[in-house]
Design a protein around this motif. Structure first.
Motif, PDB file in Angstrom:
ATOM      1  N   ASP A   1       0.753  -1.381   0.194  1.00  0.00           N
ATOM      2  CA  ASP A   1      -0.112   0.119   0.051  1.00  0.00           C
ATOM      3  C   ASP A   1       0.929   1.149  -0.061  1.00  0.00           C
ATOM      4  O   ASP A   1       0.594   2.322  -0.601  1.00  0.00           O
ATOM      5  CB  ASP A   1      -1.061   0.081   1.276  1.00  0.00           C
ATOM      6  N   ARG A   2       1.915   1.165   0.808  1.00  0.00           N
ATOM      7  CA  ARG A   2       3.034   2.384   0.937  1.00  0.00           C
ATOM      8  C   ARG A   2       3.580   2.452  -0.535  1.00  0.00           C
ATOM      9  O   ARG A   2       4.033   3.665  -0.725  1.00  0.00           O
ATOM     10  CB  ARG A   2       3.596   2.255   1.949  1.00  0.00           C
ATOM     11  N   HIS A   3       4.272   1.418  -0.947  1.00  0.00           N
ATOM     12  CA  HIS A   3       5.216   1.565  -1.757  1.00  0.00           C
ATOM     13  C   HIS A   3       4.746   1.148  -3.344  1.00  0.00           C
ATOM     14  O   HIS A   3       5.475   1.360  -4.388  1.00  0.00           O
ATOM     15  CB  HIS A   3       6.263   0.751  -1.660  1.00  0.00           C
ATOM     16  N   GLY A   4       3.660   0.559  -3.460  1.00  0.00           N
ATOM     17  CA  GLY A   4       3.197   0.172  -4.671  1.00  0.00           C
ATOM     18  C   GLY A   4       3.476  -1.040  -4.862  1.00  0.00           C
ATOM     19  O   GLY A   4       4.201  -1.977  -4.252  1.00  0.00           O
ATOM     20  N   HIS A   5       2.525  -1.626  -5.919  1.00  0.00           N
ATOM     21  CA  HIS A   5       2.663  -3.308  -6.126  1.00  0.00           C
ATOM     22  C   HIS A   5       3.248  -3.459  -7.403  1.00  0.00           C
ATOM     23  O   HIS A   5       2.946  -3.204  -8.632  1.00  0.00           O
ATOM     24  CB  HIS A   5       1.197  -3.752  -6.179  1.00  0.00           C
ATOM     25  N   PRO A   6       4.599  -3.874  -7.325  1.00  0.00           N
ATOM     26  CA  PRO A   6       5.378  -4.125  -8.692  1.00  0.00           C
ATOM     27  C   PRO A   6       4.698  -5.018  -9.529  1.00  0.00           C
ATOM     28  O   PRO A   6       4.170  -6.141  -9.043  1.00  0.00           O
ATOM     29  CB  PRO A   6       6.843  -4.726  -8.079  1.00  0.00           C
ATOM     30  N   THR A   7       4.886  -4.916 -10.785  1.00  0.00           N
ATOM     31  CA  THR A   7       4.271  -6.229 -11.637  1.00  0.00           C
ATOM     32  C   THR A   7       5.201  -6.682 -12.641  1.00  0.00           C
ATOM     33  O   THR A   7       4.802  -7.598 -13.329  1.00  0.00           O
ATOM     34  CB  THR A   7       3.213  -5.416 -12.830  1.00  0.00           C
ATOM     35  N   HIS A   8       6.605  -6.040 -12.525  1.00  0.00           N
ATOM     36  CA  HIS A   8       7.625  -6.744 -13.362  1.00  0.00           C
ATOM     37  C   HIS A   8       8.667  -6.894 -12.576  1.00  0.00           C
ATOM     38  O   HIS A   8       9.257  -6.161 -11.360  1.00  0.00           O
ATOM     39  CB  HIS A   8       7.844  -5.946 -14.607  1.00  0.00           C
ATOM     40  N   PRO A   9       9.588  -7.876 -12.393  1.00  0.00           N
ATOM     41  CA  PRO A   9      10.773  -8.146 -11.548  1.00  0.00           C
ATOM     42  C   PRO A   9      11.827  -7.177 -11.486  1.00  0.00           C
ATOM     43  O   PRO A   9      12.337  -6.690 -10.767  1.00  0.00           O
ATOM     44  CB  PRO A   9      11.295  -9.494 -12.052  1.00  0.00           C
ATOM     45  N   LYS A  10      11.829  -6.212 -12.826  1.00  0.00           N
ATOM     46  CA  LYS A  10      12.978  -5.037 -12.848  1.00  0.00           C
ATOM     47  C   LYS A  10      12.402  -4.055 -11.879  1.00  0.00           C
ATOM     48  O   LYS A  10      13.410  -3.417 -11.659  1.00  0.00           O
ATOM     49  CB  LYS A  10      13.022  -4.840 -14.410  1.00  0.00           C
ATOM     50  N   GLU A  11      11.357  -3.905 -11.497  1.00  0.00           N
ATOM     51  CA  GLU A  11      10.674  -2.834 -10.815  1.00  0.00           C
ATOM     52  C   GLU A  11      11.211  -3.096  -9.076  1.00  0.00           C
ATOM     53  O   GLU A  11      11.328  -2.267  -8.561  1.00  0.00           O
ATOM     54  CB  GLU A  11       9.113  -2.781 -10.541  1.00  0.00           C
TER      55      GLU A  11
END
Length: 304
Positions: free
Chosen positions: A177-187
């Motif tokens: 919730d605080r940092h966002g949900h990555p959708t790609h491993p590079k993130e």
């Protein structure tokens, strides 16, 4: 000459050649170093052959010693196995089993539970369990069985795969919730991560089968899966651990998988033991018990 040679002297010579020095051989035999030295001197005098070249810093076999060692090692092993075969059917499941295992959840929970159940069924067995992740030498360290993760080199021992350990990438809902949900491993390069000894995280896309690796600079680096899970539960970052380690946390929603479209290759978990034609009944029974335990465990995991 042959009738004068003592079999105990030959056993000491073979052990010295296996372990690489007199001190370790003496410790294994529970005798003094000088006693072992006298045995070798006596053996060489009776044979009229130099078997070992000894200096203050090194020990190596002569050519005659190499030939003698190879044949004696095989012969003594055959004798030991013949003795086991002769007495095995008359003995109950009893005696000591020395086991080495990886630590963490696999060692402290699963292997420990396996051993607890085995000892409850066979109360005359004593177990010496060593939880350390270093690569052990089953002969030099005198272990009967070792439990290991990952592909094992062909070491002349039997390697029995027990299960594939599924891996996962997890974080707490509060962190996402605080940092966002990555959708790609590079993130992951832009996220806080908590790592163990592996800092190159490999992924494969479920549909395209694209493979990639990410080098992770972890805010916390610790080889303990428990420590990483505690950090993730506190919202400190993203972790990669075996799914077994955090089943309860995922089930109750305290942790959740980070990626939907990317897999991590599973890791083999295996038992390693001596390649003996005849094994003591306690070892053979323990190996059979272990195989059944892990078959039941995998069924439980599949059934949820």
């Amino acid at each position: 000459m042959q009738n004068q040679i003592n079999l105990a002297d030959i056993r000491s010579f073979v052990l010295i050649a296996q372990l690489g020095n007199f001190t370790k051989a003496a410790e294994a035999l529970d005798v003094s170093r000088s006693h072992v030295s006298r045995q070798i001197n006596q053996l060489e005098q009776q044979m009229g052959v130099t078997l070992l070249i000894r200096t203050t810093r090194s020990l190596k076999l002569t050519e005659a010693g190499k030939t003698f060692f190879a044949q004696c090692e095989a012969a003594l092993h055959s004798i030991d196995q013949a003795v086991l075969a002769a007495v095995d059917d008359t003995e109950a499941v009893r005696g000591q089993i020395r086991i080495n295992s990886v630590g963490g959840y696999l060692g402290e929970e699963i292997v420990a539970d396996l051993i607890t159940q085995f000892m409850a069924r066979y109360p005359h067995v004593r177990v010496d369990l060593d939880l350390s992740s270093h690569r052990v030498d089953l002969i030099e360290d005198e272990f009967d069985v070792a439990f290991r993760m990952g592909k094992l080199e062909d070491s002349g021992f039997v390697s029995r795969k027990l299960m594939d350990v599924e891996m996962g990438t997890y974080a707490s809902p509060s962190y996402l919730d605080r940092h966002g949900h990555p959708t790609h491993p590079k993130e992951l390069e832009h996220h806080q991560c908590l790592t163990g000894s592996v800092t190159r995280w490999a992924f494969q896309h479920k549909q395209s089968h694209e493979s990639l690796e990410c080098h992770i600079q972890g805010q916390l680096r610790c080889k303990s899966g428990r420590v990483m899970i505690k950090g993730a539960l506190a919202g400190n970052g993203i972790i990669r651990v075996p799914a077994l380690y955090c089943l309860h946390e995922v089930t109750r929603g305290a942790l959740q998988p980070v990626f939907d479209d990317w897999n991590i290759q599973s890791v083999e978990f295996s038992a390693l033991y001596h390649r003996d034609r005849y094994q003591p009944k306690r070892i053979r029974t323990f190996i059979e018990f272990t195989n059944q335990y892990f078959r039941d465990l995998q069924k439980t995991l599949r059934d949820g």
